[in-house]
Design a protein around this motif. Structure first.
Motif, PDB file in Angstrom:
ATOM      1  N   PHE A  16      -0.677   6.045  -0.704  1.00 53.96           N
ATOM      2  CA  PHE A  16      -0.348   7.494  -1.160  1.00 53.96           C
ATOM      3  C   PHE A  16       1.114   7.896  -1.225  1.00 53.96           C
ATOM      4  CE2 PHE A  16       1.277  11.732   0.524  1.00 53.96           C
ATOM      5  CZ  PHE A  16       1.077  12.378  -0.361  1.00 53.96           C
ATOM      6  N   TYR A  17       1.930   7.237  -0.406  1.00 59.89           N
ATOM      7  CA  TYR A  17       3.389   7.275  -0.459  1.00 59.89           C
ATOM      8  C   TYR A  17       4.059   6.652  -1.764  1.00 59.89           C
ATOM      9  CZ  TYR A  17       3.551   8.636   4.485  1.00 59.89           C
ATOM     10  OH  TYR A  17       3.478   9.521   5.695  1.00 59.89           O
ATOM     11  N   ALA A  18       3.356   5.521  -2.069  1.00 57.92           N
ATOM     12  CA  ALA A  18       3.719   4.841  -3.434  1.00 57.92           C
ATOM     13  C   ALA A  18       3.447   5.622  -4.639  1.00 57.92           C
ATOM     14  CB  ALA A  18       3.115   3.378  -3.500  1.00 57.92           C
ATOM     15  N   LEU A  19       2.189   6.320  -4.519  1.00 57.52           N
ATOM     16  CA  LEU A  19       1.839   7.180  -5.692  1.00 57.52           C
ATOM     17  C   LEU A  19       3.016   8.384  -5.661  1.00 57.52           C
ATOM     18  CD1 LEU A  19      -0.243   7.608  -8.138  1.00 57.52           C
ATOM     19  CD2 LEU A  19      -1.546   9.130  -6.076  1.00 57.52           C
ATOM     20  N   PHE A  20       3.051   8.860  -4.620  1.00 59.09           N
ATOM     21  CA  PHE A  20       3.816  10.289  -4.695  1.00 59.09           C
ATOM     22  C   PHE A  20       5.472   9.740  -5.099  1.00 59.09           C
ATOM     23  CE2 PHE A  20       6.125  13.646  -2.806  1.00 59.09           C
ATOM     24  CZ  PHE A  20       5.450  14.366  -2.788  1.00 59.09           C
ATOM     25  N   ILE A 224      10.680  13.159   1.826  1.00 63.07           N
ATOM     26  CA  ILE A 224      11.294  12.170   2.566  1.00 63.07           C
ATOM     27  C   ILE A 224      10.934  10.909   2.508  1.00 63.07           C
ATOM     28  CG2 ILE A 224      12.163  11.944   4.839  1.00 63.07           C
ATOM     29  CD1 ILE A 224      12.874  14.765   5.159  1.00 63.07           C
ATOM     30  N   TYR A 225       9.480  10.793   2.911  1.00 58.68           N
ATOM     31  CA  TYR A 225       8.745   9.666   2.972  1.00 58.68           C
ATOM     32  C   TYR A 225       8.988   8.801   1.673  1.00 58.68           C
ATOM     33  CZ  TYR A 225       6.878  12.172   7.020  1.00 58.68           C
ATOM     34  OH  TYR A 225       6.654  12.508   8.169  1.00 58.68           O
ATOM     35  N   VAL A 243       5.067  -1.720  -1.864  1.00 61.00           N
ATOM     36  CA  VAL A 243       5.211  -2.571  -0.640  1.00 61.00           C
ATOM     37  C   VAL A 243       5.985  -1.432   0.343  1.00 61.00           C
ATOM     38  CG1 VAL A 243       6.340  -4.349   0.553  1.00 61.00           C
ATOM     39  CG2 VAL A 243       5.003  -4.650  -1.815  1.00 61.00           C
ATOM     40  N   GLY A 244       6.796  -0.502  -0.489  1.00 64.77           N
ATOM     41  CA  GLY A 244       7.890   0.130   0.631  1.00 64.77           C
ATOM     42  C   GLY A 244       7.164   1.098   0.991  1.00 64.77           C
ATOM     43  N   GLY A 245       5.958   1.793   0.469  1.00 62.04           N
ATOM     44  CA  GLY A 245       5.065   2.865   0.725  1.00 62.04           C
ATOM     45  C   GLY A 245       4.171   2.378   2.010  1.00 62.04           C
ATOM     46  N   ILE A 246       3.707   1.088   1.869  1.00 66.06           N
ATOM     47  CA  ILE A 246       2.805   0.461   2.594  1.00 66.06           C
ATOM     48  C   ILE A 246       3.686   0.251   4.037  1.00 66.06           C
ATOM     49  CG2 ILE A 246       1.493  -1.580   3.195  1.00 66.06           C
ATOM     50  CD1 ILE A 246       0.321  -1.188   0.069  1.00 66.06           C
ATOM     51  N   ALA A 247       4.740  -0.354   3.858  1.00 68.00           N
ATOM     52  CA  ALA A 247       5.531  -0.617   4.944  1.00 68.00           C
ATOM     53  C   ALA A 247       5.842   0.501   5.924  1.00 68.00           C
ATOM     54  CB  ALA A 247       7.046  -1.359   4.491  1.00 68.00           C
ATOM     55  N   ILE A 248       6.367   1.605   5.210  1.00 70.14           N
ATOM     56  CA  ILE A 248       6.507   3.012   5.813  1.00 70.14           C
ATOM     57  C   ILE A 248       5.080   3.383   6.557  1.00 70.14           C
ATOM     58  CG2 ILE A 248       7.029   5.438   5.589  1.00 70.14           C
ATOM     59  CD1 ILE A 248       9.449   3.759   5.237  1.00 70.14           C
ATOM     60  N   GLY A 249       4.138   3.498   5.784  1.00 69.34           N
ATOM     61  CA  GLY A 249       2.608   3.849   6.172  1.00 69.34           C
ATOM     62  C   GLY A 249       2.383   3.040   7.638  1.00 69.34           C
ATOM     63  N   ILE A 250       2.512   1.673   7.675  1.00 69.09           N
ATOM     64  CA  ILE A 250       2.239   0.849   8.720  1.00 69.09           C
ATOM     65  C   ILE A 250       3.262   1.289   9.901  1.00 69.09           C
ATOM     66  CG2 ILE A 250       2.156  -1.455   9.628  1.00 69.09           C
ATOM     67  CD1 ILE A 250       1.244  -2.343   6.801  1.00 69.09           C
ATOM     68  N   ALA A 251       4.559   1.257   9.625  1.00 66.80           N
ATOM     69  CA  ALA A 251       5.366   1.613  10.587  1.00 66.80           C
ATOM     70  C   ALA A 251       5.175   2.948  11.305  1.00 66.80           C
ATOM     71  CB  ALA A 251       6.842   1.557  10.102  1.00 66.80           C
ATOM     72  N   GLN A 252       4.818   3.875  10.469  1.00 64.65           N
ATOM     73  CA  GLN A 252       4.212   5.249  11.196  1.00 64.65           C
ATOM     74  C   GLN A 252       3.036   5.025  11.941  1.00 64.65           C
ATOM     75  OE1 GLN A 252       3.860   7.840   7.771  1.00 64.65           O
ATOM     76  NE2 GLN A 252       5.937   8.327   7.867  1.00 64.65           N
ATOM     77  N   GLN A 253       1.932   4.438  11.393  1.00 67.91           N
ATOM     78  CA  GLN A 253       0.881   4.105  12.295  1.00 67.91           C
ATOM     79  C   GLN A 253       1.170   3.117  13.569  1.00 67.91           C
ATOM     80  OE1 GLN A 253      -2.345   5.055  11.350  1.00 67.91           O
ATOM     81  NE2 GLN A 253      -1.522   6.395   9.911  1.00 67.91           N
ATOM     82  N   LEU A 254       2.068   2.367  13.453  1.00 69.54           N
ATOM     83  CA  LEU A 254       2.354   1.731  14.614  1.00 69.54           C
ATOM     84  C   LEU A 254       3.000   2.697  15.860  1.00 69.54           C
ATOM     85  CD1 LEU A 254       2.498  -1.200  15.884  1.00 69.54           C
ATOM     86  CD2 LEU A 254       4.988  -1.537  14.862  1.00 69.54           C
ATOM     87  N   GLY A 255       3.932   3.475  15.230  1.00 69.75           N
ATOM     88  CA  GLY A 255       4.852   4.444  16.250  1.00 69.75           C
ATOM     89  C   GLY A 255       3.908   5.430  16.695  1.00 69.75           C
TER      90      GLY A 255
END
Lengths: 290, 246
Positions: A16-20, A224-225, A243-255
């Motif tokens: 979703f972040y990447a589409l955005f 911002i995301y 890849v950036g969107g997915i990396a941010i998504g994974i980091a958020q899930q991890l957090g």
């Protein structure tokens, strides 16, 4: 299994972040414009799908069929009128103009639709998911959004690489004056690029409204995301944005897994680390020092 | 009817005059050189003709059509091609794609015809073997050739060349002037700014000299170079007088 779930759920959010973000990346790459109203355009698309589309007999689920082309046209017009005029002055003016546009949109939405949360009604689809293992559930809607993101980015990549208009967009992105003196009207090409950006972010706005509640202020948060996804992936690289969107998504899930309060913080930390270690992003081209 | 006609063309950047009441005409098929010291307004003149620089006063006609209000992209499509002093290829595109932009936008060709015109421009400038190379990876000579190829792909009637021989070796200059002569022989009018006078003399049949934005000489190349007005521009009055006295 928990770690696998974090990666899967992060990738779904990241889609979703990447589409955005892809429209943001395109506008910056081609016109060097950071459109601060990008997120608000998505929110307007969401409100259009909820309130206006049904008035014309279009169901919210299928609203994207009408909303996306309308926003493409809107993007072209806004670029050729408001944003182009600011580009002709200087880069700071574009920041101020798009910031002003963002404030204006948010306040108009507050005035007309209040701060109450809205969502696009997609019936039972909203809660439906399938089970991958005993602990991993995958939402159909999130999976479709990830699929749409990959398809949109792939289509954009092909469009930019192999079509006449795509080639022109790359040419004006490289050197708009040289393109102009080769016969290209760069203002028209900028308009087309903005049309694509508005269309993709409208699609993202509708996808957002289908998965969660949105309000007039949602645009800024998602901007911002999206900005982080573009920077982490590398400006100018569409696959990098994914890849950036997915990396941010994974980091958020991890957090969130460590502590629900750390969800946003973890994404921001990744953004800061990438900026410090690889300022051009994971897939960005190195620029020579001036 | 002249191909290009400049009447009382003037331009100022603040208090700096870059074009001071310039008048001249170009006939179709001519090859004309422009010389003048740095800051004489040569590149600005090209900007005025191609549309990069907005005119302050006067008129320009190309094939009888007024250019003043014409968008630079339309000027290109109507037959004015231009190269830059420092080559400006589309670095992230291939060499072929660079010329394809010229043939599709400048020459307004479609489909196979646009591809043929783009490839033909590469062949004429000796770049066909590099067609799939990224333009950003080219050497200076190759970039200059690509600059010429992209302008050629727009199928110009008038080609504005801005110091295309600058920075090249003697052999490279000889190769490039050969290409330019062949382009002119096919009927394309050439207007060429150059400091490498040897290159100009082997190609042009008329020379203009600009100084402080004004046209100070116009005529047969060797006669213009030998004229007192031009010697004064390059050497200055004092040095010229000393030379005359000694």
């Amino acid at each position: 299994m928990t770690w696998l779930n974090i990666v899967i759920q992060g990738a779904l959010v990241g889609g979703f972040y990447a589409l955005f973000a892809c429209g943001l990346s395109l506008m910056f790459g081609v016109m060097k414009v950071i459109n601060l109203a990008h997120g608000d355009v998505a929110v307007v698309a969401g409100y259009t799908a909820v309130f206006l589309a049904p008035k014309f007999g279009v169901s919210p689920l299928w609203s994207f069929v009408v909303v996306v082309p309308v926003f493409a046209l809107l993007g072209y017009v806004v670029q050729r009128t408001l944003i182009q005029k600011s580009i002709d002055r200087d880069p700071f003016t574009t920041l101020l103009v798009t910031f002003g546009l963002s404030v204006l949109i948010e306040n108009l939405l507050l005035e007309v639709y209040t701060a109450n949360g809205q969502s696009i009604n997609i019936g039972s689809l909203i809660g439906s998911s399938f089970q991958l293992s005993s602990t991993i559930y995958i939402s159909y809607v999130s999976l479709v959004v990830l699929g749409v993101a990959v398809a949109v980015l792939g289509a954009l990549q092909i469009f930019l690489g192999h079509t006449k208009t795509g080639r022109l967009i790359r040419a004006v992105s490289d050197d708009r004056e040289a393109a102009q003196l080769s016969g290209a009207n760069y203002r028209h090409i900028f308009g087309i690029a903005a049309g694509i950006a508005f269309a993709t972010v409208a699609l993202a706005g509708i996808a957002y409204g289908m998965t969660t509640e949105f309000a007039p202020s949602s645009g800024v948060t998602n901007l911002i995301y999206a900005f982080e996804a573009v920077v982490v992936g590398g400006i100018g690289s569409l696959w990098g944005t994914l890849v950036g969107g997915i990396a941010i998504g994974i980091a958020q899930q991890l957090g969130e897994h460590i502590n629900p309060e750390y969800q946003v913080l973890a994404g921001n930390l990744l953004f800061l680390v990438v900026l410090a270690v690889r300022p051009n992003g994971l897939f960005g081209k190195k620029t020579a020092p001036s | 009817m002249p191909l290009l006609q400049l009447e009382h063309v003037s331009k100022k950047f603040g208090q700096v005059v870059v074009a001071d009441d310039i008048n001249f005409e170009l006939e179709e098929g001519e090859a004309v050189g422009i010389v003048g010291p740095n800051g004489a307004g040569k590149t600005s003149l090209f900007g005025i003709i191609s549309g990069d620089v907005r005119l302050y006063g006067g008129q320009i006609h190309f094939v009888g059509q007024a250019l003043e209000r014409m968008h630079p992209s339309v000027r290109c499509r109507s037959g004015i091609g231009r190269t830059y002093q420092v080559p400006r290829p589309f670095e992230n595109m291939t060499v072929f794609e660079n010329t394809l932009v010229g043939s599709q936008q400048g020459a307004v060709l479609r489909g196979r015809k646009s591809h043929e015109a783009a490839f033909s421009a590469l062949e004429r400038t000796g770049l066909s073997s590099l067609a799939n190379r990224a333009a950003g990876s080219l050497t200076l000579m190759q970039r200059k050739r690509l600059e010429l190829a992209r302008a050629l792909a727009t199928q110009p009637r008038l080609l504005l060349l801005d110091e295309i021989a600058g920075g090249l070796t003697d052999l490279e200059v000889t190769e490039l002037t050969g290409i330019i002569r062949s382009i002119n022989a096919e009927g394309v009018t050439i207007l060429w700014i150059e400091h490498v006078v040897r290159a100009l003399l082997s190609t042009v049949d008329r020379l203009l000299c600009l100084a402080s934005g004004a046209l100070v000489a116009d005529g047969e190349p060797r006669a213009v170079l030998a004229s007192e007005a031009v010697r004064r521009v390059y050497l200055g009055d004092r040095i010229l007088n000393e030379a005359m006295d000694s």
